[in-house]
Write an enzyme that holds these catalytic residues in place. Structure first.
Site, PDB file in Angstrom:
ATOM      1  CB  SER A  27      47.767  34.168  38.301  1.00 38.43           C
ATOM      2  OG  SER A  27      46.834  35.045  37.760  1.00 38.43           O
ATOM      3  CG  HIS A  58      49.248  39.555  37.483  1.00 42.39           C
ATOM      4  ND1 HIS A  58      49.608  39.100  36.255  1.00 42.39           N
ATOM      5  CD2 HIS A  58      48.229  38.770  37.874  1.00 42.39           C
ATOM      6  CE1 HIS A  58      48.839  38.081  35.924  1.00 42.39           C
ATOM      7  NE2 HIS A  58      47.985  37.857  36.894  1.00 42.39           N
ATOM      8  CG  HIS A  80      43.372  39.056  33.868  1.00 38.95           C
ATOM      9  ND1 HIS A  80      44.434  39.490  34.612  1.00 38.95           N
ATOM     10  CD2 HIS A  80      43.600  37.729  33.621  1.00 38.95           C
ATOM     11  CE1 HIS A  80      45.267  38.488  34.820  1.00 38.95           C
ATOM     12  NE2 HIS A  80      44.789  37.411  34.228  1.00 38.95           N
ATOM     13  CE1 TYR A  82      40.558  39.541  37.139  1.00 40.67           C
ATOM     14  CE2 TYR A  82      40.670  37.746  35.563  1.00 40.67           C
ATOM     15  CZ  TYR A  82      41.216  38.456  36.608  1.00 40.67           C
ATOM     16  OH  TYR A  82      42.426  38.083  37.126  1.00 40.67           O
ATOM     17  CD  GLU A  83      43.235  43.124  35.720  1.00 39.87           C
ATOM     18  OE1 GLU A  83      43.882  43.888  36.444  1.00 39.87           O
ATOM     19  OE2 GLU A  83      43.734  42.495  34.771  1.00 39.87           O
ATOM     20  CB  ALA A 110      47.139  30.179  37.029  1.00 39.34           C
ATOM     21  CG  MET A 205      39.230  33.660  34.499  1.00 34.33           C
ATOM     22  SD  MET A 205      39.091  34.469  36.095  1.00 34.33           S
ATOM     23  CE  MET A 205      38.401  33.147  37.106  1.00 34.33           C
ATOM     24  CB  SER A 206      44.319  35.121  30.651  1.00 38.20           C
ATOM     25  OG  SER A 206      45.004  33.903  30.886  1.00 38.20           O
ATOM     26  CG  ASN A 230      41.691  25.456  40.388  1.00 35.75           C
ATOM     27  OD1 ASN A 230      42.426  26.358  39.957  1.00 35.75           O
ATOM     28  ND2 ASN A 230      40.481  25.262  39.917  1.00 35.75           N
ATOM     29  CG  HIS A 242      43.620  34.885  43.479  1.00 32.72           C
ATOM     30  ND1 HIS A 242      43.795  34.635  42.132  1.00 32.72           N
ATOM     31  CD2 HIS A 242      44.580  35.768  43.829  1.00 32.72           C
ATOM     32  CE1 HIS A 242      44.812  35.344  41.691  1.00 32.72           C
ATOM     33  NE2 HIS A 242      45.316  36.046  42.695  1.00 32.72           N
TER      34      HIS A 242
HETATM   35  N1  HPA Z   1      38.722  28.755  36.644  1.00 32.83           N
HETATM   36  C1  HPA Z   1      39.047  29.817  35.900  1.00 32.83           C
HETATM   37  N2  HPA Z   1      40.254  30.369  35.915  1.00 32.83           N
HETATM   38  C2  HPA Z   1      41.182  29.830  36.707  1.00 32.83           C
HETATM   39  C3  HPA Z   1      40.917  28.717  37.509  1.00 32.83           C
HETATM   40  C4  HPA Z   1      39.616  28.161  37.470  1.00 32.83           C
HETATM   41  O1  HPA Z   1      39.313  27.183  38.162  1.00 32.83           O
HETATM   42  N3  HPA Z   1      42.054  28.416  38.181  1.00 32.83           N
HETATM   43  C5  HPA Z   1      42.973  29.318  37.786  1.00 32.83           C
HETATM   44  N4  HPA Z   1      42.463  30.169  36.892  1.00 32.83           N
END
Ligand code: HPA
Length: 267
Positions: A27, A58, A80, A82-83, A110, A205-206, A230, A242
């Site tokens: 991302s 993306h 992903h 989650y998609e 990320a 998440m990947s 973050n 996001h």
């Molecule tokens: N959690 C999960 N996935 C992420 C995060 C997070 O804080 N930041 C970027 N991708």
């Protein structure tokens, strides 16, 4: 397997040369594909039977060509879980690349920092991973043509030293740590943040499904880099979003690009 071979045939016809390194861009990190020279661009939706990713930040295409003098194929936009993509769909590009002759994988993402010493913008060499997704891309009949039923995952990220050396050479500061992958798409609750930080340094998440697939497929070199977008505090004070993730990725782009170019050159 048939679908994988068909996609490989399709790409082979379109590519000018056989790629040697696959690059998966996370991302907000897709812009590195713009640096690829002598580009061949293939949109995912041009490929019969190929999934398409719709996440903001993306693009959805392969960009093949030369980066740091190496023959690369980049995924600008990954799939992903989650998609709603199946683990099989997420695994597919890695298997296609292997058939195309790719032996090396550089995967980026990320991620949220769990280690309290991490700061937004840190680049983390992935040392190891935890599959917290509750499923696995290798579930189902084993594709014997690709790999063995019970592949060991020890030493999966075997390019850590190389990344470290490249970081030193390019004066890009790095940290290193364990990455845990969860399904998302929600971010972690403070209680989850406190739980996961006992096991891991970063959460995302990947990446884990792709790396499991790559190890199974016998990739020789695997490098993983997380951009910490973050940092979780384990309290309710900080609410990740996001936009912040994409912004942090954009800011860190110059040093990220420098490191990636050097890793590609030396991989
Ligand atoms: N959690 C999960 N996935 C992420 C995060 C997070 O804080 N930041 C970027 N991708």
């Amino acid at each position: 397997m048939e679908n994988i071979k068909k996609t490989a045939e399709f790409l082979k016809k379109r590519l000018k040369e056989e790629p040697e390194i696959a690059l998966i861009l996370g991302s907000g990190l897709g812009s590195i594909a713009e640096l690829i020279e002598d580009k061949t661009i293939i949109d995912y939706d041009q490929i019969p039977g190929f999934p398409v990713s719709k996440v903001e930040g993306h693009k959805n295409r392969f960009v093949a060509g030369r980066l740091s003098g190496k023959k690369v194929i980049a995924m600008q936009g990954r799939f992903h879980f989650y998609e709603g993509y199946s683990m099989q769909q997420i695994a597919m590009p890695l298997r296609v690349f292997k058939i195309l002759g790719v032996e090396s994988l550089l995967v980026t993402n990320a991620a949220g920092g769990l280690n309290p010493n991490f700061e937004v913008g840190d680049l983390m060499i992935i040392r190891d991973h935890i599959n917290g997704m509750g499923t696995n891309p290798l579930i189902g009949p084993n594709l014997d043509e690709i790999g063995t039923r019970f592949p060991p995952m020890t030493g999966a990220y075997n390019c850590q030293e190389l990344i470290k050396e490249c970081a030193e050479k390019t004066s890009v500061p790095v940290v290193s740590g364990t990455y845990i992958a969860l399904t998302g798409p929600c971010y972690e609750t403070p209680a989850e943040q406190r739980m996961y930080r006992m096991f891991a340094d970063a959460v995302g998440m990947s990446t884990v499904p792709e790396v499991i697939t790559a190890v199974h497929a016998g990739y020789k070199n695997i490098a993983g880099i997380s951009l910490i977008t973050n940092v979780h505090t384990g309290t309710a004070h900080f609410i990740p979003n996001h936009e912040e993730v994409v912004e942090a990725a954009t800011k860190a782009k110059p040093k990220f690009q420098k490191l990636v170019m050097s890793v590609i050159e030396n991989m």
